[in-house]
Design a protein around this motif. Structure first.
Motif, PDB file in Angstrom:
ATOM      1  N   THR A  26     -20.065  13.157  14.290  1.00 41.46           N
ATOM      2  CA  THR A  26     -19.026  14.160  14.635  1.00 41.46           C
ATOM      3  C   THR A  26     -19.726  15.609  13.973  1.00 41.46           C
ATOM      4  O   THR A  26     -20.408  15.716  12.873  1.00 41.46           O
TER       5      THR A  26
ATOM      6  N   ARG B 291     -18.405  19.520  13.321  1.00 38.43           N
ATOM      7  CA  ARG B 291     -17.483  20.410  12.972  1.00 38.43           C
ATOM      8  C   ARG B 291     -17.937  21.803  12.888  1.00 38.43           C
ATOM      9  O   ARG B 291     -18.695  22.026  12.265  1.00 38.43           O
TER      10      ARG B 291
ATOM     11  N   GLU C 153     -13.868  20.131  16.334  1.00 43.16           N
ATOM     12  CA  GLU C 153     -14.860  19.159  16.269  1.00 43.16           C
ATOM     13  C   GLU C 153     -14.920  18.318  17.253  1.00 43.16           C
ATOM     14  O   GLU C 153     -14.130  18.040  18.275  1.00 43.16           O
TER      15      GLU C 153
END
Length: 64
Positions: free
Chosen positions: A8, A10, A16
């Motif tokens: 992930t 961000r 994100e």
């Protein structure tokens, strides 16, 4: 050699992007060196996907 990865990204603005990859590389012989080399190639592909996600602002390049 198979590497399964989930990541992930961000950004500071709150966006994100989560992506995943399953990368398979051929091991050329039965040595540990060949296994490590195959995993290294697979991780290179994963890291290129992560870098592409960052560069493109959330649009990941397709992985093989």
């Amino acid at each position: 050699a198979i590497v399964d990865a989930l990541w992930t990204i961000r950004w500071k603005d709150g966006r994100e992007r989560t992506n995943q990859a399953r990368v398979q590389e051929t091991v050329t012989d039965e040595s540990y060196e060949a296994l490590v080399a195959a995993h290294s190639r697979a991780l290179l592909t994963v890291s290129q996907g992560i870098a592409s996600t960052i560069r493109d602002g959330g649009i990941a390049a397709p992985l093989r």
